[in-house]
Enzyme design. Structure first.
Site, short mmCIF file in Angstrom:
data_model
loop_
_atom_site.label_atom_id
_atom_site.label_comp_id
_atom_site.label_asym_id
_atom_site.label_seq_id
_atom_site.Cartn_x
_atom_site.Cartn_y
_atom_site.Cartn_z
N CYS A 132 0.82 -1.21 0.00
CA CYS A 132 0.00 0.00 0.00
C CYS A 132 0.86 1.26 0.00
O CYS A 132 1.41 1.65 1.03
CB CYS A 132 -0.92 -0.03 1.23
N CYS A 135 -0.54 4.10 2.23
CA CYS A 135 -0.32 3.91 3.68
C CYS A 135 1.14 4.18 4.04
O CYS A 135 1.43 4.78 5.06
CB CYS A 135 -0.65 2.48 4.11
N ASP A 136 2.06 3.69 3.21
CA ASP A 136 3.47 3.65 3.63
C ASP A 136 4.41 4.55 2.83
O ASP A 136 5.55 4.77 3.24
CB ASP A 136 3.99 2.21 3.50
#
Ligand code: NAP
Length: 309
Positions: A132, A135-136
């Protein structure tokens, strides 16, 4: 006794919640481990009707949740279904160890990220291997570093383009010589000066397990040539697998685990309906999932009304 239990809180589940809540059925929504579903892992959603400028995926899902709650849906966060018993006239679920009886169930359990299946990938997950970018991608470990994305669909293109904000360079490794992504996404990706395509290649190993962090990926092309691409992160975007293991042997599904509706959104079990990515391997869009969630809710409502007659 519940009237409607909705398993999942992505576009399909929350739309089913809005409709059944507005029908005064006070649905219970079990969010599972990822409230809001996979859309919370995307950045800007540009193709959901009604948002001309696009909308952040998490924001869209929060709005849907508030909309459902406004009409009386009860959202149980983090709740996971441990077991099901659909053998009797009442449908039974074991939720976080407690038994819940319900007249209808809407399965909207969505799909999870597909893995490459490499040992080094598993060992370095969360240590530079991720599924992701939203997200990261902004983590300090990835800033101003070369990054590798693998895949050739819309997700891979979206991830690669998103990562150009942080990375010094993005390599997109794809196993074929053309992208599967939609034209607009493919063009955006191919014309980006920070993205280099690595065609006809597959990732064979993520290094370096010894150092307990990602330092590069080994790739092999279709001619058998191997090379190592130095990078600080590997972002895997190679599609999804349906979250349907719980229903295996009870609900009809295909060999890949996608639930097969019998008619409309009905499953082979009376009172159990299905919507969204757990049963859709063709369209897999936020708006089609929402549409199926709406249809499943209407069918559940009609089924409940037929019981009262
Ligand atoms: P996808 O369209 O199924 O693409 C998966 C990609 O991964 C394919 O290019 C496939 O290669 C490759 N792949 C699969 N298994 C692999 C493996 N083991 N090793 C290496 N490569 C592998 O999945 P997606 O990109 O996640 O998209 C899913 C759906 O969501 C699509 O309908 C897409 O349109 C939609 N989506 C839309 C948006 C948007 O509109 N903004 C964003 C994201 C996703 P092959 O091409 O060789 O099969």
């Amino acid at each position: 006794m519940e009237k409607v239990v909705i398993i999942g809180s992505g576009c399909a589940g929350l739309t089913a919640a809005i409709y059944t809540a507005r029908a005064n059925l006070e649905p219970l929504v079990l969010t599972g481990a990822m409230p809001g579903g996979l859309l919370t892992t995307t950045s800007i959603v540009e193709n959901f009707p009604g948002f001309a400028k696009g909308i952040d995926g998490t924001e869209l899902m929060m709005e849907m949740q508030h909309q459902a709650e406004r009409f009386g849906a009860r959202i149980q966060f983090g709740s996971a279904v441990d077991a099901i018993d659909f053998s009797g006239s009442q449908l039974k679920l074991t939720v976080d160890g407690n038994e819940v009886e319900t007249q209808t169930v809407v399965i909207a359990s969505g799909a999870g990220h597909r893995h490459l299946g490499l040992e080094s990938e598993a060992k370095l997950e969360k240590k530079g291997v991720t599924y992701c970018a939203t997200c990261d991608g902004a983590l300090p470990m990835f800033r101003d570093q070369p990054l590798v994305v693998v895949g050739g669909g819309d997700s891979a293109c979206e991830e690669a383009t998103y990562l150009t904000r942080f990375a010094s360079k993005v390599y997109l490794v794809h196993r074929r010589d053309e992208l599967r992504a939609s034209k607009i996404m493919a063009e955006r990706t191919l014309s980006h000066d920070k993205i280099e395509m690595v065609w006809n290649s597959e990732v064979t190993e993520v290094t370096d397990v010894e150092q307990d962090k990602v330092t590069g990926v080994k790739v092999r092309n279709t001619s058998g040539d191997e090379r190592t691409i130095d990078c600080a992160g590997l972002f895997i975007a190679i599609g999804h697998v349906p979250n349907t293991q719980l229903f295996q042997g009870v609900i009809d599904m295909d060999d890949a685990g996608y639930i097969l509706p019998k008619r409309g959104q009905e499953t082979n079990v009376t009172g159990v309906f299905v919507a969204g990515d757990c049963s859709d391997k063709v369209y897999r869009q936020a708006v089609t999932a929402a549409g199926q969630g709406c249809a499943a809710a209407i069918e559940a409502e009609r089924y409940l009304a037929s019981l009262d007659q």
